[in-house]
Design an enzyme around this catalytic site. Structure first.
Site, short mmCIF file in Angstrom:
data_model
loop_
_atom_site.label_atom_id
_atom_site.label_comp_id
_atom_site.label_asym_id
_atom_site.label_seq_id
_atom_site.Cartn_x
_atom_site.Cartn_y
_atom_site.Cartn_z
N MET A 23 -5.49 105.81 94.57
CA MET A 23 -5.93 104.48 94.15
C MET A 23 -6.17 103.53 95.32
O MET A 23 -7.03 102.67 95.25
CB MET A 23 -4.89 103.87 93.23
CG MET A 23 -4.78 104.56 91.91
SD MET A 23 -3.50 103.82 90.91
CE MET A 23 -2.02 104.39 91.71
N HIS A 29 -10.69 119.49 96.10
CA HIS A 29 -10.99 118.63 94.94
C HIS A 29 -10.34 117.26 95.03
O HIS A 29 -10.52 116.44 94.15
CB HIS A 29 -10.58 119.32 93.66
CG HIS A 29 -9.14 119.13 93.27
ND1 HIS A 29 -8.09 119.34 94.14
CD2 HIS A 29 -8.58 118.73 92.11
CE1 HIS A 29 -6.96 119.09 93.52
NE2 HIS A 29 -7.22 118.72 92.30
N ASN A 72 -11.83 122.58 87.68
CA ASN A 72 -10.97 123.59 87.03
C ASN A 72 -11.87 124.47 86.17
O ASN A 72 -12.15 124.13 85.02
CB ASN A 72 -9.93 122.94 86.10
CG ASN A 72 -8.76 122.33 86.84
OD1 ASN A 72 -8.60 122.50 88.03
ND2 ASN A 72 -7.92 121.62 86.11
N ASP A 81 -6.26 121.94 81.85
CA ASP A 81 -7.31 120.93 81.74
C ASP A 81 -8.64 121.55 82.17
O ASP A 81 -9.12 121.36 83.29
CB ASP A 81 -6.99 119.70 82.58
CG ASP A 81 -7.82 118.50 82.13
OD1 ASP A 81 -8.67 118.67 81.24
OD2 ASP A 81 -7.61 117.40 82.66
N HIS A 131 -5.84 110.94 85.97
CA HIS A 131 -7.21 110.63 85.55
C HIS A 131 -7.50 109.13 85.71
O HIS A 131 -6.61 108.30 85.59
CB HIS A 131 -7.42 111.06 84.10
CG HIS A 131 -7.35 112.55 83.92
ND1 HIS A 131 -7.18 113.16 82.71
CD2 HIS A 131 -7.41 113.54 84.84
CE1 HIS A 131 -7.14 114.47 82.88
NE2 HIS A 131 -7.27 114.73 84.16
#
Lengths: 140, 452
Positions: B352, B375, B305, B74, B182
């Site tokens: 979340m 990250h 990335n 990705d 994502h």
């Protein structure tokens, strides 16, 4: 005397990705099990009743481990491009460096792309117990 | 190992990191040809494939390599923060409708974007110019570009280095979240730790903001697949031996190395544009639900990335950050003009149900980690284990109990991304702050989650 293992796949532990162990009596078995395991990751449960698409696939690679990675990445490319689930696999011919197969399954409303790619990390495709055993890590 | 490895962690994080193969992978990275000085593990590090997630390594332009495995599939997966002047109280009564509108207008899961299918010329434009290509479509502003890493367009990009297969996968995926971890999240600024920096970033306690986390979708995945395959076949020619085939690489001086760099930059531009199109959709949804005065500004957009050509200590280096973000300080020329007295914003999404963090890059980080920070929280549990611990319905219920509105097309995906599957983000951020990689600015708390 060793008995050839029954075709099977299982999920091994990996903290971030999916690691598959594949067993079978032949290279064709391993490739078929890899595709079935991939389909299960893409969409768990029975495939939906939708219009079908068939792909005839022929690949060549330097060795059987490379063939395994190329095969899975070919299916992922087609799945993403055509929004397609490779739910039925028929491997017609498979050797150390080549493969000929038919992959079919439903065309979906969206691409079943939970899996990004088959990787080369920790890849092995060994002869054992009268058959073959392989491991491959998929990027999720 | 050609260079030593350094991991930033406290005792508890170190124990978690040592449980999987992340340290072995970091040691493998330290064997890459031309690797410079030291390789680094961030406090959120965990096992990946080839590079560990949360790994940083720099290679010399003169005799070093570039590794697609050091960037990942990705390419330019990253995070963008949008800020607003809206107080939480003004959004809460319409939060359900807002999250519904966001989930309706932004394709998640693996849906394509039916409203933005690109023909070949338009796609090449995106690959060449990134977010800049969206100015003429009214989907980006000059201010947005000024607040995006590299202005949202990497100059080394060459669409010609991207395969037809990659383009086939990408042509209808611009403006889509994708799956896995994502998301688009509506946040509230929970606590400010550095008022001056927060003010510069446009953050104040109680204010509503939006975090966007996605990357280059199938196009980027295919670019990595293509070039790993190509480089594996050429390793003997370059006399390169590797402990892990996923570390496949090419000399930066070789045409194949430069071609991958050009393709990676093109995929990175696609990712910048992807987050920009989603930004336009988020703005539309906010205006539609909250009125025309509900405006959102881009605070910053950072990749986690990527391989970047950078100057460190007088040397030209290719810095690979796999699951790690830049954290440049106030003195760095690539820090956006608006943040020159503060340092670039660094975003650390939690999960979340837990807070996400905004930090500021430091000048010290250049010497500590090639100007890098972590990250995210980093996974602490496999997806299988997460599913065994709680179902998607249970995770949804637990989030709703906290007042978080959730939309996710996949119950399995929700279970795999449950908050308990991640490391303690507070602990991770504390290590980053104490080590001087970046400093705390503000903590965000999610109130609405759209998962991929």
């Amino acid at each position: 005397m060793a008995f050839a293992p029954s075709p099977s796949f299982e999920h091994l532990s990996h903290i971030g990705e999916a690691r598959l162990r594949l067993r079978g009596a032949s290279i064709a078995d391993i490739l078929q099990q890899a595709a079935l395991a991939l389909a299960e990751l893409l969409l768990p449960g029975p495939p939906p009743q939708r219009p079908e698409r068939v792909h005839e696939i022929a690949l060549e690679a330097d060795d059987r481990a490379a063939l395994l990675v190329d095969w899975l990445n070919e299916l992922l490319y087609l799945a993403d491009r055509d929004r397609w689930l490779p739910s039925r696999i028929e491997v017609h011919e498979a050797g150390e460096t080549h493969l000929r197969a038919t992959a079919s399954g439903p065309v979906m409303e969206c691409a079943p792309s939970q899996v990004k790619a088959a990787t080369w990390h920790g890849l092995r495709f060994d002869v054992c117990d009268g058959g073959f055993e392989a491991e491959v890590v998929l990027d999720i | 190992m050609l260079v030593p490895a350094r991991v930033y962690a406290d005792d508890a994080l170190w124990r978690e990191i040592a449980e999987d193969h992340a340290l072995d992978q970091l040691c493998n990275v330290a064997m890459l040809p031309g690797v410079e000085q030291r390789v680094y593990g961030m406090p959120d590090m965990h096992e990946g494939y080839g590079f560990p997630v949360g790994g940083v390594a720099a290679t010399r332009l003169s005799d070093g390599v570039i590794s697609p495995g050091g960037v990942g599939y990705d390419i330019n997966c990253g995070v963008r923060l949008l800020t607003s002047d809206l107080a939480r109280a003004s959004v809460t009564p319409r939060l359900e409708r807002l999250v519904h509108e966001l989930s309706r207008s932004i394709p998640s899961g693996a849906f394509a974007n039916p409203r933005l299918r690109l023909d070949a010329a338009a796609l090449d434009g995106v690959l060449r110019e990134g977010s800049r290509s969206l100015l003429s479509r009214g989907l980006a502003t000059l201010d947005d570009l000024a607040h995006t890493e590299a202005g949202g367009a990497l100059e080394e990009a060459d669409p010609g280095a991207v395969s037809a297969r990659a383009k086939e996968r990408g042509h209808d995926q611009l403006g889509t979240i994708g799956s896995g971890n994502h998301f688009v999240e509506v946040e509230v600024v929970d606590e400010v730790f550095d008022p001056a920096a927060a003010a510069a970033y446009g953050l104040a306690e109680g204010q509503v903001a939006v975090l966007i986390h996605t990357g280059s979708r199938g196009l980027g995945h295919q670019v990595c697949t293509d070039y790993v395959r190509l480089m594996l076949g050429l390793l003997p020619e370059w006399n390169i031996q590797l402990p892990d085939r996923q570390l496949a690489c090419a000399p930066l001086s070789a045409p194949e190395g430069q071609r991958y760099l050009a393709a990676m930059c093109a995929a990175a531009n696609f990712a910048f544009a992807n987050r920009q199109v989603i930004t336009a959709e988020v703005r539309d949804a906010f205006r539609s639900v909250l009125g025309s005065a509900a405006s959102l500004r881009v605070c910053y957009d950072v990749a986690h990335n990527m391989a970047k050509m950078e100057r460190h200590g007088g040397s030209e280096l290719c810095v690979h950050r796999k699951g790690a973000t830049r954290a440049f300080g106030p003195g760095h020329p690539e820090t956006p003009a608006a943040y020159r007295t503060i340092g670039q914003p660094v975003f650390i999404p939690g999960s979340m149900g837990t807070g996400s963090w905004v930090l500021a890059g430091t000048d010290e980080a250049l010497a500590l980690s090639f100007g890098s920070a972590c990250h995210g929280a980093g996974r602490a549990m496999s997806r299988t284990a997460a599913r065994a611990t709680a179902s998607g319905a249970q995770v949804r219920h637990a989030l709703e109990e906290q007042g978080i509105v959730v939309r996710c097309p996949s119950a399995r995906g929700l279970a795999e991304e449950a908050p308990h599957a991640y490391k303690d983000v507070e602990r991770v951020v504390a290590v980053v702050h104490e080590a001087g990689l970046a400093r705390k600015v503000a903590r965000l708390r999610p109130v609405g989650v759209i998962k991929g």
